[in-house]
Design a protein around this motif. Structure first.
Motif, PDB file in Angstrom:
ATOM      1  N   VAL A  28     -15.498 -28.397 -12.462  1.00 30.66           N
ATOM      2  CA  VAL A  28     -15.009 -28.798 -13.782  1.00 30.66           C
ATOM      3  C   VAL A  28     -15.242 -27.701 -14.818  1.00 30.66           C
ATOM      4  CG1 VAL A  28     -15.486 -30.424 -15.687  1.00 30.66           C
ATOM      5  CG2 VAL A  28     -15.333 -31.254 -13.327  1.00 30.66           C
ATOM      6  N   GLY A  29     -14.299 -27.521 -15.753  1.00 30.01           N
ATOM      7  CA  GLY A  29     -14.525 -26.662 -16.900  1.00 30.01           C
ATOM      8  C   GLY A  29     -13.490 -25.588 -17.128  1.00 30.01           C
ATOM      9  N   ASP A  30     -12.736 -25.228 -16.109  1.00 29.23           N
ATOM     10  CA  ASP A  30     -11.704 -24.202 -16.313  1.00 29.23           C
ATOM     11  C   ASP A  30     -10.332 -24.873 -16.256  1.00 29.23           C
ATOM     12  OD1 ASP A  30     -10.381 -21.620 -16.389  1.00 29.23           O
ATOM     13  OD2 ASP A  30     -12.287 -20.778 -15.657  1.00 29.23           O
ATOM     14  N   ASP A  31      -9.275 -24.063 -16.264  1.00 31.53           N
ATOM     15  CA  ASP A  31      -7.930 -24.639 -16.237  1.00 31.53           C
ATOM     16  C   ASP A  31      -7.616 -25.292 -14.894  1.00 31.53           C
ATOM     17  OD1 ASP A  31      -7.169 -23.866 -18.879  1.00 31.53           O
ATOM     18  OD2 ASP A  31      -7.214 -21.811 -18.150  1.00 31.53           O
ATOM     19  N   ASP A 123      -8.506 -35.393 -15.857  1.00 30.56           N
ATOM     20  CA  ASP A 123      -7.930 -35.412 -17.192  1.00 30.56           C
ATOM     21  C   ASP A 123      -8.452 -36.661 -17.885  1.00 30.56           C
ATOM     22  OD1 ASP A 123      -6.445 -34.320 -19.215  1.00 30.56           O
ATOM     23  OD2 ASP A 123      -4.570 -35.269 -18.601  1.00 30.56           O
ATOM     24  N   THR A 124      -8.639 -36.576 -19.191  1.00 33.47           N
ATOM     25  CA  THR A 124      -9.192 -37.692 -19.941  1.00 33.47           C
ATOM     26  C   THR A 124      -8.339 -37.917 -21.172  1.00 33.47           C
ATOM     27  OG1 THR A 124     -11.379 -37.037 -19.175  1.00 33.47           O
ATOM     28  CG2 THR A 124     -11.295 -38.571 -21.021  1.00 33.47           C
ATOM     29  N   THR A 125      -7.890 -39.145 -21.349  1.00 32.38           N
ATOM     30  CA  THR A 125      -7.007 -39.435 -22.461  1.00 32.38           C
ATOM     31  C   THR A 125      -7.292 -40.840 -22.973  1.00 32.38           C
ATOM     32  OG1 THR A 125      -4.678 -39.760 -23.050  1.00 32.38           O
ATOM     33  CG2 THR A 125      -5.229 -40.068 -20.772  1.00 32.38           C
TER      34      THR A 125
HETATM   35  P1  ADP Z   1      -6.568 -28.649 -19.645  1.00 27.81           P
HETATM   36  O1  ADP Z   1      -6.178 -28.827 -21.066  1.00 27.81           O
HETATM   37  O2  ADP Z   1      -6.583 -27.225 -19.171  1.00 27.81           O
HETATM   38  O3  ADP Z   1      -5.870 -29.578 -18.715  1.00 27.81           O
HETATM   39  P2  ADP Z   1      -8.756 -30.345 -20.181  1.00 27.81           P
HETATM   40  O4  ADP Z   1      -9.185 -30.056 -21.542  1.00 27.81           O
HETATM   41  O5  ADP Z   1      -7.866 -31.523 -19.922  1.00 27.81           O
HETATM   42  O6  ADP Z   1      -8.124 -29.039 -19.568  1.00 27.81           O
HETATM   43  O7  ADP Z   1     -10.029 -30.500 -19.256  1.00 27.81           O
HETATM   44  C1  ADP Z   1     -11.080 -29.567 -19.335  1.00 27.81           C
HETATM   45  C2  ADP Z   1     -11.813 -29.521 -18.023  1.00 27.81           C
HETATM   46  O8  ADP Z   1     -12.403 -30.770 -17.775  1.00 27.81           O
HETATM   47  C3  ADP Z   1     -10.890 -29.241 -16.836  1.00 27.81           C
HETATM   48  O9  ADP Z   1     -11.623 -28.472 -15.893  1.00 27.81           O
HETATM   49  C4  ADP Z   1     -10.624 -30.619 -16.270  1.00 27.81           C
HETATM   50  O10 ADP Z   1     -10.348 -30.560 -14.890  1.00 27.81           O
HETATM   51  C5  ADP Z   1     -11.937 -31.322 -16.560  1.00 27.81           C
HETATM   52  N1  ADP Z   1     -11.807 -32.778 -16.745  1.00 27.81           N
HETATM   53  C6  ADP Z   1     -11.165 -33.443 -17.733  1.00 27.81           C
HETATM   54  N2  ADP Z   1     -11.291 -34.767 -17.595  1.00 27.81           N
HETATM   55  C7  ADP Z   1     -12.038 -34.970 -16.475  1.00 27.81           C
HETATM   56  C8  ADP Z   1     -12.517 -36.115 -15.797  1.00 27.81           C
HETATM   57  N3  ADP Z   1     -12.248 -37.365 -16.197  1.00 27.81           N
HETATM   58  N4  ADP Z   1     -13.255 -35.926 -14.681  1.00 27.81           N
HETATM   59  C9  ADP Z   1     -13.520 -34.685 -14.241  1.00 27.81           C
HETATM   60  N5  ADP Z   1     -13.114 -33.577 -14.828  1.00 27.81           N
HETATM   61  C10 ADP Z   1     -12.375 -33.690 -15.944  1.00 27.81           C
END
Ligand code: ADP
Ligand code: MG
Length: 318
Positions: A28-31, A123-125
């Motif tokens: 987790v943390g990169d693109d 992704d988290t929304t």
């Molecule tokens: P991007 O805009 O590049 O899609 P995000 O800001 O959505 O990136 O997410 C930042 C990082 O956090 C990414 O590495 C993504 O995979 C991770 N991430 C986001 N939501 C979750 C989640 N619910 N569980 C695990 N990893 C997450």
């Protein structure tokens, strides 16, 4: 909740979904995450979505949801004979409720860590309805994955564990001993891996025995006969004495996540040994024959029982 006190999206991910991976090159943390399958292995990839009001009730236990969101995906990997490795988690949440997230994350990671799965991204929304989607990836030696299309005339039909318990739990929520079957199914990972090279075809029972077996029949272009009395079932049915409900749950009830597979007769002894070793009942419930892809379920007297197919989100009542 005062939105100024609410966790930001990034704090939320860092706090609840960012444990360092064991097998991934980058988590987790990169693109993107980076994963590297071992040489000679194929990557098995699957996804399953759970939506509030459709797959679970509003207010459902968050720990169990974290478990189930991953478990239903690991069950698909098991049915393919793949070893689970990596997962992505996309969630739509009405609010950043920390107590809820804490429990959800604990349920998810407890199962992930038990099977060595790295959560590598997602992704988290925000969303009105709680929505959970997991992508799971596993590894399987090239050429050994268990397809639905491999069943052959003369194969036995086997099923793991017991059927009908999850469907009964949905209809009779007051029966406490069944709740775990529905809310925290156990993906049959070890079994799936051990069936490589043994089983000709496999599927996990997510939509009901009749419907899921029908998928094997259609993909394999073979016919099947199943003996109703031989289908292993939850002992709760015996006390219930409701044969119609029992038949409905056992033949058409979903959510059991047991493995249904076919194997040639010569493997009977090995499968019985495997059952002892895994301490998981494996029961021979019928056989495959050549012919049009039709399932006949026979009662004890040999007469055909009527049954309906698996659950269909667009055809069946919500
Ligand atoms: P991007 O805009 O590049 O899609 P995000 O800001 O959505 O990136 O997410 C930042 C990082 O956090 C990414 O590495 C993504 O995979 C991770 N991430 C986001 N939501 C979750 C989640 N619910 N569980 C695990 N990893 C997450
Ligand atoms: Mg994103």
């Amino acid at each position: 909740m005062d939105p100024r006190k609410s966790l930001s999206e990034f704090q939320l991910v860092r706090r609840f979904f960012d444990r360092s991976p064991n097998r991934a090159v980058l988590g987790v943390g990169d693109d993107c995450a980076l994963v590297r399958p071992d040489a000679g292995l194929e990557l098995a990839v699957t996804t399953d979505m759970l939506i509030e009001g459709r797959h679970f009730a509003a207010g459902a236990d968050p720990r169990a949801l974290g478990h189930k969101a991953l478990a239903v995906n690991l069950s698909d990997l098991a049915a393919m004979g793949a070893a689970p490795r990596w997962a992505l988690l996309s969630i739509g949440l009405p609010a950043a409720d920390e107590a809820w997230l804490e429990k959800f994350s604990a349920g998810f990671y407890a199962l992930a860590e038990r099977f060595g799965v790295d959560l590598v991204g997602g992704d988290t929304t925000r969303s009105e309805l709680l929505t959970l989607n997991v992508v799971a990836m596993g590894e399987v030696p090239a050429g050994l994955a268990l397809y639905r299309s491999g069943a052959r005339a003369g194969d036995d039909i086997w099923v793991s564990g017991e059927l009908g318990g999850a469907a009964l739990a949905l209809r009779r929520p007051e029966i406490a001993e069944l709740a775990k079957r529905l809310h925290e199914p156990e993906p049959r990972i070890e079994l799936g891996e051990r069936l490589r090279g043994f089983a000709h075809a496999a599927i996990d029972v997510s939509d009901g025995l009749a419907g899921d077996l029908q998928h094997i029949l259609e993909r394999s272009q073979v016919a099947a006969t199943v003996d109703y009395e031989r289908i292993p079932r939850s002992p709760v049915f015996a006390a219930l004495k409701d044969p119609r409900l029992e038949q409905e749950c056992i033949l058409s009830g979903g959510d059991d996540y047991e493995l249904l597979f076919t194997a040639p007769e010569r493997e009977r002894e090995s499968l019985e040994k495997l059952s002892d070793e895994l301490r998981l009942p494996l029961t021979r419930i019928g056989g495959i024959a050549s012919g049009a892809p039709r399932l006949v379920v026979r009662d004890a007297a040999g007469n055909p029982l009527s049954h309906r197919g698996g659950y269909d989100h667009f055809r069946d009542p919500g």
